[in-house]
Design an enzyme around this catalytic site. Structure first.
Site: not given
Ligand code: C5P
Length: 233
Positions: A36, A63, A65, A68, A121, A213
């Site tokens: 992503k 991603d 988002k 527009d 979120t 992570r």
């Molecule tokens: O490290 P982690 O597993 O928390 O990463 C989740 C990924 O998904 C990040 O790139 C975060 O920006 C993205 N994301 C999220 N919640 C959302 C949309 C995207 O955590 N609602």
């Protein structure tokens, strides 16, 4: 609905600020097939990172988002097709006209699939009511945005695993659900709230999981990746 293989169902975010750091992560985890790219890396590297992923025959979730006017949504979506992107996010709240324009720009036979962001979120129930003045409870609003996107022809949405079963029930088997907020039982939740394990999220109806992570910042990222794959198999 054809479900992806366990390896393909896990999307790892390239959440790093520079293309050089992104390359290091790609080299460290050659097993990962689906990456992503978010706003930070896209703004710092432009299309370069997409070309690199394309050359390595990786699947790409862009991603950005998009939110527009219809004409710009159509143009941006058309441009993403040039990089053979697999998923591209658009905000459902851009409205039917903009969503339909993006869907039309994708066309019927492209590998690109649009995903609707229903509500960020980071927005709480309170903010929805008092800042955005939306007279709906949060889950109701999320569902309404998903239905709006589906009616415009958008084939899927990004949602929290907690919302997956309700969206699956209302939007049907063919609607794609891509879920971040997933944590293997052995990983720390960090700043993610209301998390589910990969297995729970898939059982709730998710087709794809975004897991960052717990894999990229693990002491041994390859081992962490293998543990996640084993869990979803
Ligand atoms: O490290 P982690 O597993 O928390 O990463 C989740 C990924 O998904 C990040 O790139 C975060 O920006 C993205 N994301 C999220 N919640 C959302 C949309 C995207 O955590 N609602």
């Amino acid at each position: 609905m054809t479900y992806p293989s366990p390896t393909d169902s896990i999307i790892v975010p390239l959440d790093v600020p520079t293309p050089l750091q992104a390359l290091a992560l790609l080299d460290q985890l050659p097993q990962v097939n689906f990456w992503k790219v978010g706003l930070e890396l896209f703004i710092s590297s432009g299309g370069e990172i997409l070309k690199i992923l394309q050359e390595r025959e990786k699947r790409i979730f862009l991603d950005l988002k998009l939110h527009d006017i219809p004409n710009t949504m159509a143009g941006a979506t058309g441009a993403a097709k040039l990089y053979e992107v697999d998923f591209l996010t658009v905000h459902a709240s851009a409205g039917q006209g903009a969503l339909k324009a993006a869907v039309e720009a994708v066309g019927p036979s492209s590998q690109l699939q649009l995903l609707a962001v229903t509500l960020l979120t980071s927005i709480s129930n309170r903010q929805l009511a008092f800042e955005l003045r939306v007279p709906l409870e949060l889950p109701e609003y999320v569902l309404q945005m998903a239905v709006l996107a589906k009616d415009a022809g958008v084939p899927g949405a990004v949602c929290s695993p907690q919302e997956a079963s309700e969206l699956r029930r209302v939007c049907g088997e063919d609607f794609l659900l891509v879920c971040p907020g997933v944590r293997p039982s052995w990983a720390q939740a960090k700043d993610q709230r209301r998390v589910m394990t990969p297995r729970e999220a898939l059982e709730a109806g998710a087709n794809y999981l975004v897991i960052g992570r717990p894999i990229t910042q693990a002491e041994n990222p390859v081992e962490a990746w293998e543990r996640v794959v084993a869990e979803v198999q």
